[in-house]
Design a protein around this motif. Structure first.
Motif, short mmCIF file in Angstrom:
data_model
loop_
_atom_site.label_atom_id
_atom_site.label_comp_id
_atom_site.label_asym_id
_atom_site.label_seq_id
_atom_site.Cartn_x
_atom_site.Cartn_y
_atom_site.Cartn_z
N ALA A 6 -7.32 9.17 -5.98
CA ALA A 6 -6.92 7.74 -5.71
C ALA A 6 -5.71 7.55 -4.74
N CYS A 7 -4.72 8.39 -4.32
CA CYS A 7 -3.98 8.40 -3.11
C CYS A 7 -4.66 8.27 -1.74
N ALA A 8 -5.75 9.16 -1.67
CA ALA A 8 -6.41 9.14 -0.57
C ALA A 8 -7.32 7.88 -0.31
N MET A 9 -7.85 7.10 -1.37
CA MET A 9 -8.31 5.82 -1.35
C MET A 9 -7.40 4.82 -0.82
N SER A 10 -6.36 5.03 -0.92
CA SER A 10 -5.06 4.00 -0.44
C SER A 10 -4.72 4.11 0.96
N ILE A 11 -5.04 5.37 1.39
CA ILE A 11 -4.50 5.62 2.83
C ILE A 11 -5.20 4.70 3.82
N PRO A 12 -6.29 4.15 3.84
CA PRO A 12 -6.67 3.17 5.09
C PRO A 12 -5.83 1.88 4.95
N LEU A 13 -5.45 1.71 3.91
CA LEU A 13 -4.55 0.38 3.81
C LEU A 13 -3.03 0.53 4.63
N LEU A 14 -2.63 1.54 4.82
CA LEU A 14 -1.36 1.94 5.23
C LEU A 14 -1.30 1.50 6.67
N PRO A 15 -0.14 1.34 7.16
CA PRO A 15 0.21 1.03 8.64
C PRO A 15 -0.06 2.50 9.42
N ARG A 16 -0.57 2.20 10.71
CA ARG A 16 -0.77 3.50 11.36
C ARG A 16 0.26 4.26 11.80
N ARG A 17 1.36 3.61 12.06
CA ARG A 17 2.71 4.00 12.68
C ARG A 17 3.87 3.97 11.39
N GLY A 18 4.79 4.70 12.03
CA GLY A 18 5.97 4.67 10.90
C GLY A 18 7.09 4.01 11.45
N ALA A 19 7.87 3.81 10.92
CA ALA A 19 9.15 2.94 11.30
C ALA A 19 10.39 4.02 11.66
N HIS A 20 10.96 3.49 12.64
CA HIS A 20 12.15 4.61 13.23
C HIS A 20 13.05 4.26 11.88
N LEU A 21 13.46 5.42 11.26
CA LEU A 21 14.51 5.26 9.93
C LEU A 21 15.98 5.59 10.35
N ALA A 66 0.80 -1.15 -0.17
CA ALA A 66 0.11 0.09 0.16
C ALA A 66 0.91 1.44 -0.03
N GLY A 67 1.91 1.25 0.76
CA GLY A 67 2.81 2.36 0.81
C GLY A 67 3.56 2.66 -0.54
N LEU A 68 3.87 1.49 -1.25
CA LEU A 68 4.56 1.61 -2.45
C LEU A 68 3.82 2.26 -3.46
N VAL A 69 2.21 1.73 -3.54
CA VAL A 69 1.37 2.24 -4.31
C VAL A 69 1.04 3.61 -4.13
N PHE A 70 1.06 3.95 -3.02
CA PHE A 70 0.69 5.44 -2.55
C PHE A 70 1.82 6.06 -3.21
N GLY A 71 3.12 5.83 -2.86
CA GLY A 71 4.29 6.55 -3.03
C GLY A 71 4.54 6.77 -4.59
N ALA A 72 4.05 5.75 -5.30
CA ALA A 72 4.21 5.81 -6.66
C ALA A 72 3.38 6.94 -7.33
N LEU A 73 1.95 6.96 -6.96
CA LEU A 73 1.03 7.76 -7.36
C LEU A 73 1.48 9.09 -6.78
N PHE A 74 1.66 9.10 -5.90
CA PHE A 74 1.87 10.86 -4.88
C PHE A 74 3.04 11.19 -5.44
N PHE A 75 4.38 10.67 -5.76
CA PHE A 75 5.35 11.30 -6.25
C PHE A 75 5.42 11.42 -7.97
#
Length: 471
Positions: free
Chosen positions: A455-470, A280-289
């Motif tokens: 389309a990006c907004a529609m994919s947001i519910p599929l994303l993890p709630r929290r982020g990783a420590h990068l 989901a993050g990959l798809v969102f990132g591809a669309l948004f970027f």
């Protein structure tokens, strides 16, 4: 081999002046990449006019660079492990500088696009080594401090880069016009290369690593053919050449997918694609970027071609975008880990409001400058929220052992979709622009941007709630 690596890391625990020198070199290399990525946003109209080229050159000025870089970045890090990160950093930098020189002296569209492709190829070798070098010379406990400095320096460059490029083109030193921007790349590249040879210590390579670059080259060829067909089709109303290129690109990509699904050593780690949050993050990132890159490219074209602004003036008008990105990035950074999905939601909303504002201003006002800077700033706020959060959230549910591979995939995909976004959206702009309508071309692109944002907004519910420590 193992003892040598341990000794290397033991020495690197001392936070020495050399470590800071390597840090500044890595930042400088990233600034060089950033300048080369954004320069065509400012210089494209001038380049097309002075080369006497057709408008179909515009999409290729950016796409040729980012497509080649994205495809090679997938294996760039592994090449650094195999042959040594210092060696690959210097080779990538030398090749990048040489290609910048050939771009500066190019007299035809073909030579310029070939030079941009070469910049991307060597950039794909250069940029992945930066993080590896930092990990080798800077203690892990100090990485947070280093990345805290890294962000602001890159952010300042994102504002100053297009402005400097516009100023150089307008000042026209020695009659060089847009060529002076590529010569600036050459000057910076030579300086980094000279310092880098002295400051970067040698590191071990691992001859046991096996690399198959054929898959990366196949991916680049398939994407290149597909983009060539789309660009040519938009400019020439789908001639046989455009249809053939699009079909060939699709076939090559399908063959690439089929081969990757069956090989024991895929270019992209297959297990990552069983993780719903990562996909989901990959798809969102591809669309948004892709939509962000394409929209900013087209906005600059509109300001210069339709409103007849100089490159320098156009860069100043779009500077609020970078200001918004910086402001939102620093504000949202501390909330990404705990509220990553929420930060992205706010970012998408702000970006959509900015695009809606731009659509209204351009549609209503015949002379939208300086009013257009307000929605550009709002869109920049949305970009800043998402830029800092997308990768962290996409990695939120990824196993720590796969984080490196997943991060590499995300970075490569970002570069590839940047190429696709700038190519596709600018092709829509060129295909729908008419001589009589000052807002023609740009309004259809903004509507396309809004559709992709939905389309990006529609994919947001599929994303993890929290982020990783990068860090």
């Amino acid at each position: 081999m193992v003892s040598q690596r341990r000794a290397c890391f033991a020495v690197s625990k001392i936070f020495s002046p050399r470590a800071w020198a390597v840090f500044l070199l890595v930042v400088a290399a990233d600034v060089l990449d950033l300048l080369s990525t954004t320069v065509t946003n400012v210089a494209a109209p001038t380049i097309v006019r002075e080369l006497g080229a057709s408008s179909s050159l515009v999409p290729w000025l950016g796409a040729s660079y980012t497509l080649a870089m994205g495809s090679l970045m997938i294996v760039g890090g592994r090449l650094g492990d195999r042959f040594g990160c210092r060696r690959l950093f210097l080779i990538g930098l030398a090749g990048f500088t040489l290609c910048s020189l050939t771009a500066a002296v190019a007299t035809t569209s073909f030579v310029l696009v070939a030079s941009r492709t070469g910049q991307g190829v060597f950039g794909g070798l250069l940029i992945p080594q930066g993080f590896i070098l930092l990990m080798r010379v800077i203690p892990r406990e100090s990485m947070g401090t280093v990345f805290g400095l890294f962000g602001p320096l890159i952010a300042v460059s994102s504002i100053s880069g297009p402005v400097v490029a516009g100023l150089l083109i307008e000042a026209d030193p020695f009659g060089l016009s847009w060529r002076s921007v590529f010569l600036l790349d050459v000057l910076l590249g030579v300086l980094i290369l000279v310092v880098g040879r002295k400051a970067i210590p040698p590191f071990d390579s691992d001859a046991s690593i096996r690399i198959r670059p054929g898959a990366a080259l196949t991916l680049m060829a398939g994407l290149g053919l597909l983009l060539a067909g789309l660009i040519d089709g938009g400019a020439s109303e789908w001639t046989d050449r455009a249809v053939t290129a699009t079909t060939a690109g699709t076939v090559v990509l399908a063959a690439f997918g089929w081969q990757q699904a069956r090989t024991r050593r895929p270019l992209l780690e297959r297990s990552l694609f069983t993780n719903r949050g990562f996909v989901a993050g990959l798809v969102f990132g591809a669309l948004f970027f892709s939509t962000v890159t394409g929209t900013m490219y087209v906005t600059t074209l509109y300001l210069q071609q339709r409103l007849s602004l100089s490159p320098f003036h156009a860069a100043l008008v779009t500077a609020p975008v970078s200001v918004g990105i910086i402001a939102a990035s620093f504000t949202a950074r501390s909330r990404v880990v705990s509220h990553g999905r929420g930060v992205i939601s706010i970012g998408v909303l702000l970006f959509a409001l900015g695009i809606i504002g731009m659509t209204i201003v351009i549609g209503v006002e015949r002379h939208p400058v300086p009013l257009i800077s307000v929605p550009l700033f709002v869109a920049g706020l949305g970009m800043g929220c998402c830029f800092g959060a997308v990768f962290a959230v996409a990695l939120g549910d990824v196993n720590p052992a796969q984080a490196g591979s997943a991060s590499g995939v995300l970075n490569a995909v970002q570069q590839i979709v940047n190429a696709a976004g700038s190519a596709v959206v600018s092709t829509v702009y060129l295909a729908t622009a008419t001589p009589s309508g000052p807002s023609s071309g740009v309004l259809p692109c903004l509507l396309l941007t809004l559709a992709i944002t939905v389309a990006c907004a529609m994919s947001i519910p599929l994303l993890p709630r929290r982020g990783a420590h990068l860090h």
